[in-house]
Design an enzyme around this catalytic site. Structure first.
Site, PDB file in Angstrom:
ATOM      1  N   TYR A   1      38.513  43.039  36.824  1.00  0.00           N
ATOM      2  CA  TYR A   1      38.821  42.043  37.860  1.00  0.00           C
ATOM      3  C   TYR A   1      38.208  40.683  37.511  1.00  0.00           C
ATOM      4  O   TYR A   1      38.863  39.637  37.633  1.00  0.00           O
ATOM      5  CB  TYR A   1      38.299  42.563  39.195  1.00  0.00           C
ATOM      6  CG  TYR A   1      38.549  41.680  40.387  1.00  0.00           C
ATOM      7  CD1 TYR A   1      39.822  41.571  40.947  1.00  0.00           C
ATOM      8  CD2 TYR A   1      37.502  40.980  40.985  1.00  0.00           C
ATOM      9  CE1 TYR A   1      40.042  40.776  42.073  1.00  0.00           C
ATOM     10  CE2 TYR A   1      37.706  40.193  42.105  1.00  0.00           C
ATOM     11  CZ  TYR A   1      38.983  40.087  42.640  1.00  0.00           C
ATOM     12  OH  TYR A   1      39.198  39.311  43.746  1.00  0.00           O
TER      13      TYR A   1
ATOM     14  N   LYS B   1      40.234  37.240  36.795  1.00  0.00           N
ATOM     15  CA  LYS B   1      40.063  36.099  37.687  1.00  0.00           C
ATOM     16  C   LYS B   1      39.548  34.860  36.954  1.00  0.00           C
ATOM     17  O   LYS B   1      39.911  33.730  37.327  1.00  0.00           O
ATOM     18  CB  LYS B   1      39.122  36.473  38.840  1.00  0.00           C
ATOM     19  CG  LYS B   1      39.749  37.408  39.863  1.00  0.00           C
ATOM     20  CD  LYS B   1      41.057  36.831  40.418  1.00  0.00           C
ATOM     21  CE  LYS B   1      41.590  37.592  41.606  1.00  0.00           C
ATOM     22  NZ  LYS B   1      42.887  37.049  42.079  1.00  0.00           N
TER      23      LYS B   1
END
Length: 303
Positions: free
Chosen positions: A164, A168
């Site tokens: 993640y 991001k």
């Protein structure tokens, strides 16, 4: 007159949470909205049109216009269908909010290839696919705005989120590249790092007293607090805002720094491993960025 009157927005992952609030606020500001959501679980499994239908119902109850698309952002072809749905229903596309996401949290040394790829495909690849398909139309009309949803997990760091966090932070670099490449066409690209209690944050562990205190702080922040910034960034009022990273936190607003040199040293004879250990390390060490997590940097209660 709303700030987005006459514009058409595509908001991915808008069946709930931050995405839903952005879609609702954009419709309230006058935009016609494509509600994109596959209705999957937090980890990306299953499919249902119900979340998107609920968002559409709220928009229409408030007098707005919206249509639903349930294609996935995670492939080139299906992302193209999402963009095309804006053209089919409303004749144009002006705004893309890359919000769709899933989580496969896992400590790094246990993370599987599937857990890595699934998150990268939705967050990073999905943001590229959506942006690239929309860019063709933005370029022709010489206008358009991208709002990419990033996270302090990537900007700062967090435990158990290598997939993640990498996605991001990759989105930040993608946004900057879009901003540089498409500025000549009056196309803007910015990032928003939301603080909110939603389905994406409900999986945060709350076992230790420290973890429970952190979750309690996050629960005070509703997803609606992020929507006004997204509306502003998508509007013509933000025509001079490009390539930036913002974070709304309750009633606070932060502009994030971006990578720049913070300290430099020079050796006329060049560097060797030994001279690096003897001279460079002592000169640079006090400038090292601390190994911190988002919750440690934002250590005060939301205001």
């Amino acid at each position: 007159m709303g700030m987005l009157d006459g514009k058409v927005a595509v908001v991915t992952g808008s069946g709930g949470g931050v995405g839903r609030e952005i879609a609702l606020h954009m419709a309230q500001a006058g935009a016609k909205v494509i509600i994109n959501d596959i209705g999957a679980s937090l980890t990306g499994e299953g499919q249902s049109a119900t979340p998107a239908q609920q968002t559409k119902a709220i928009i229409e109850q408030r007098g707005g216009q919206a249509e639903i698309n349930t294609d996935s952002v995670a492939s080139w072809e299906s992302a193209g269908k999402i963009v095309q749905s804006a053209l089919d229903h409303f004749g144009r596309i002006d705004i893309v909010v890359n919000n769709a996401g899933i989580l496969r949290d896992q400590i790094f040394h246990r993370m599987t290839q599937e857990e890595w790829s699934a998150v990268i495909d939705v967050h990073l690849n999905g943001s590229f696919y959506m942006s690239r398909h929309a860019a063709t139309h933005f370029r022709k009309q010489e206008s358009g705005a991208f709002v990419h949803i990033t996270s302090t997990s990537g900007l700062i760091g967090n435990f158990g989120q290598a997939n993640y966090s990498a996605a991001k932070l990759g989105i930040v670099a993608l946004s900057k590249s879009i901003a540089l490449d498409m500025k000549r066409y009056n196309v803007r690209s910015n990032c928003l790092a939301p603080f909110a209690w939603s389905r994406m944050t409900s999986s945060i562990p709350a076992e230790t007293p420290e973890q429970k205190a952190r979750v309690e702080k996050i629960m005070r922040m509703g997803p609606e607090k992020n929507a006004p910034l997204a509306v502003f960034l998508a509007s013509d009022a933000a025509k001079e805002v490009n390539g930036q990273i913002f974070a709304p936190r309750m009633n606070e607003l932060f502009l994030f720094s971006q990578n720049r040199p913070i300290r430099g040293i020079h050796s006329g004879e060049g560097w060797t491993p030994e001279s690096l250990a003897e001279h460079a390390l002592p000169a640079l060490k006090s400038f090292f960025v601390p190994l911190e997590r988002s919750g440690e940097v934002f250590s005060w209660d939301p205001l």
